[in-house]
Enzyme design. Sequence first.
Site, short mmCIF file in Angstrom:
data_model
loop_
_atom_site.label_atom_id
_atom_site.label_comp_id
_atom_site.label_asym_id
_atom_site.label_seq_id
_atom_site.Cartn_x
_atom_site.Cartn_y
_atom_site.Cartn_z
N ASP A 92 32.90 5.70 -52.07
CA ASP A 92 33.34 6.52 -53.20
C ASP A 92 33.68 7.93 -52.76
OD1 ASP A 92 32.90 4.40 -54.94
OD2 ASP A 92 30.87 5.06 -55.44
N THR A 93 34.61 8.54 -53.47
CA THR A 93 35.03 9.91 -53.17
C THR A 93 33.84 10.87 -53.18
OG1 THR A 93 37.18 9.45 -54.17
CG2 THR A 93 36.59 11.77 -53.84
#
Length: 225
Positions: free
Chosen positions: A42-43
């Site tokens: 995930d970012t």
Amino acid sequence: MSRLILLNKPFGVLCQFTDGDGRPTLADWVDVPGVYAAGRLDTDSEGLLLLTDDGALQHRITDPRHKLPKTYLVQVEGEPDDAALSGLRAGVDLGDFHTRPCEARRVPEPQWLWQRIPAVRFRKTVPTAWLEIVLREGKNRQVRRMTARVGHPTLRLIRVAIGPWRLDGLQPGQWREVQAVLPDSQSGRERRSGSGVPAGSGGARQPGRGAGKMRASTKTTRDPR
């Protein structure tokens, strides 16, 4: 020969090489043609990301049938008790799916850990704790949903290992190249140059700059384990 790169993905970096909105991507840190991410991160998560130019290796790493363990260090709100940890280990009903049994335990705050930019926002009246969670599956935002479900929202999430491959001293944005060996045969081994520095070691490029990658040693005396 196949290539396999271990990258410490910084917080806020997209797990792709291009973005039409100008957000930070892998291209800001890895200047190696022909490689792509083997899996996602995930970012707003940090840590180990594998990149390869070998489709068979990519499939072996990401295919859930092979149950390759992924190890995360997770900072959560509150102090999970035995019941919360037992709930994580047994599997959590997240509504759309039920997680498989996993490993979960309390660990001390890592002394080797870098400061996150931007810093985590804490509530002064709420203590925090660190967990080590090992999964053999990888649904979207699974760790965050699991800890929230047992009453302890995730504040910070760092992946430190995928199968036999570990961060082992890489700072955010740094990477090293290792021998591309399927994890069911033997663990990845660093391919070293004659200077004794891992071949392909890369210091973090400055975000938004397309050239002039800075070189930096990835040697360290600390061990994420």
